[in-house]
Design an enzyme around this catalytic site. Structure first.
Site, PDB file in Angstrom:
ATOM      1  N   ASP A   1      -1.850   5.489  -7.627  1.00  0.00           N
ATOM      2  CA  ASP A   1      -2.520   6.530  -7.003  1.00  0.00           C
ATOM      3  C   ASP A   1      -2.103   7.287  -5.837  1.00  0.00           C
ATOM      4  OD1 ASP A   1      -4.015   5.063  -8.783  1.00  0.00           O
ATOM      5  OD2 ASP A   1      -5.395   4.020  -7.337  1.00  0.00           O
TER       6      ASP A   1
ATOM      7  N   GLY B   1     -16.242   5.429  -5.244  1.00  0.00           N
ATOM      8  CA  GLY B   1     -15.931   4.475  -6.101  1.00  0.00           C
ATOM      9  C   GLY B   1     -16.010   4.465  -7.664  1.00  0.00           C
TER      10      GLY B   1
HETATM   11  C1  GLA Z   1      -6.307   1.087  -9.319  1.00  0.00           C
HETATM   12  C2  GLA Z   1      -5.093   0.856  -8.300  1.00  0.00           C
HETATM   13  C3  GLA Z   1      -3.623   1.305  -9.114  1.00  0.00           C
HETATM   14  C4  GLA Z   1      -3.640   0.920 -10.523  1.00  0.00           C
HETATM   15  C5  GLA Z   1      -4.890   0.939 -11.429  1.00  0.00           C
HETATM   16  C6  GLA Z   1      -4.916   0.532 -12.934  1.00  0.00           C
HETATM   17  O1  GLA Z   1      -6.563   2.559  -9.404  1.00  0.00           O
HETATM   18  O2  GLA Z   1      -5.187   1.214  -7.272  1.00  0.00           O
HETATM   19  O3  GLA Z   1      -2.696   0.875  -8.332  1.00  0.00           O
HETATM   20  O4  GLA Z   1      -3.081  -0.374 -10.560  1.00  0.00           O
HETATM   21  O5  GLA Z   1      -6.136   0.635 -10.856  1.00  0.00           O
HETATM   22  O6  GLA Z   1      -4.107   1.125 -13.476  1.00  0.00           O
END
Ligand code: GLA
Length: 388
Positions: free
Chosen positions: A170, A120
């Site tokens: 991500d 987290g």
């Molecule tokens: C989280 C989400 C990503 C992106 C970021 C902000 O990590 O999983 O897809 O939107 O926030 O950039």
């Protein structure tokens, strides 16, 4: 670590693991809250991540264990799987659900997970566990997905099974990351370039606020919704699919279309941040880390004031950076609302930075952050089976 994991697997399941896989976490250098708006982001995979040891069983069940959580689970193979509260094993179950619904014949599996990303903390522990599971299943059952398919299906699990409307950054970063490279990824076309993350005299520090994150998911989904509203307003005059299809100058010309002041602030952040990523990529290519750092601060300020996803903890870290001549730039990374910040710190001044930021932050916030110097590593893969 691998050795210990093999031993634990053997202890839990009374047999040897057949395969071991690893997927990293990620930091995003710049381009925040851009991926679901079809723009440019600049993430890198880090050397911490999720490990998965796995062996098929003949019992027709999936067994999930983790060294990070006491909860374990055993479920029989079925046609459809359901999310179980907020348990950690929802991520691998979501992936299994996807493979099943997509028509793949699976068999029982014994699985052991371990992650060394602080959970987290905004370093993508969830994408990491999704992608490592998808990669492992694809390998074991010869399901024939490409790496890009695995990225997309992991994102779909995050959106539809877990319920967070996140973009693709991500999952993409943890799958395609490369050692000592940053990815400049176009989140609309999914074209990317792996560029040298040559930080010269600087290193990348990760500072975990250690703030327990809450409301992150609902606030995140709220921002996604606000961006949709901004887009719909602009589409009255502009033929665009995403906010990032226009630059700041074009927004200025059409901003009267967005009548709600909050929604306009959200759109400004997204569009200006996308412009910043282009400048940041050029600055990195020219080894101009001062310019890169300036853009990091500008990104942070915009996330604080226009997108409103920062907080006292993340702000304290960026603020401190501005006072320390050994710091070229600093900003929050990831979704925000807590989690981690990053800083470009002079290599030989890292210890000094670490103790000063710890003091500054603790005086201001009331508890200490965790400060790491981070290495940029490779994306998901099979771990060498030789025990070391
Ligand atoms: C989280 C989400 C990503 C992106 C970021 C902000 O990590 O999983 O897809 O939107 O926030 O950039």
């Amino acid at each position: 670590m691998k050795h210990t994991l093999y031993q634990k697997f053997n202890k839990f399941y009374n047999k040897d693991a057949q395969n071991a896989y690893f997927s990293p976490g990620r930091v995003n250098l710049i381009g925040e809250h851009i991926d679901y708006n079809g723009g440019l982001v600049m993430p890198c995979a880090i050397t911490q991540g999720s490990y998965l040891l796995i062996a098929p069983n003949e019992d027709g069940v999936f067994r999930f264990r983790s060294l990070n959580f006491p909860e374990q689970q055993e479920i029989p193979l079925q046609d459809q799987y359901k999310k179980d509260g907020d348990n950690w094993f929802n991520f691998p179950i979501g992936i299994i659900n996807y493979f099943t619904k997509d028509g793949h014949q699976l068999k029982g599996l014994d699985m052991l997970f371990y992650g060394d990303i602080p959970l987290g903390s905004g370093l993508s522990s969830s994408a990491s566990i999704e992608v490592v599971t998808a990669f492992a299943l694809n390998d074991i059952f010869n399901s024939g997905y490409s790496k890009l398919d695995l990225v997309k299906l992991s994102k779909s699990v995050e959106n539809n099974f877990i319920g967070v409307n996140s973009g693709i950054m991500d999952q993409f970063a943890v799958a395609f990351g490369e050692k000592n490279k940053a990815l400049v990824l176009n989140c609309d076309t999914l074209e990317y370039q792996a560029v040298d993350s040559n930080l010269g005299d600087y290193l990348l520090a990760i500072i975990n606020t250690n703030k327990p994150r809450n409301l992150t998911e609902s606030k995140y989904n709220e921002r996604v919704q606000e961006c949709k509203e901004a887009l719909t307003a602009l589409q009255k005059e502009l033929n665009i699919n995403y906010l990032c299809d226009i630059d700041a100058e074009t927004l200025k010309k059409h901003e009267l279309l967005i009548t709600n002041a909050v929604i306009l602030k959200r759109a400004k952040h997204v569009i200006e941040e996308n412009d910043r990523v282009k400048l940041a990529a050029a600055a990195l290519a020219n080894n101009n880390l001062h310019e890169f750092g300036r853009l990091m601060y500008a990104s942070h300020d915009s996330l604080r004031d226009q997108y409103e996803v920062s907080g006292a903890e993340l702000d304290a870290i960026a603020e401190y950076g501005k006072t320390d001549p050994n710091v070229a730039g600093s900003r929050m990374t990831g979704a925000g609302f807590g989690g981690c910040a990053i800083a470009l710190v002079k290599r030989d001044a890292f210890d000094d930075y670490s103790s000063k930021i710890t003091k500054y932050y603790t005086d201001k916030i009331g508890y200490a952050p965790s400060v790491y110097s981070s290495l940029i590593g490779d994306g998901v893969g099979l771990l060498n089976l030789l025990v070391n």
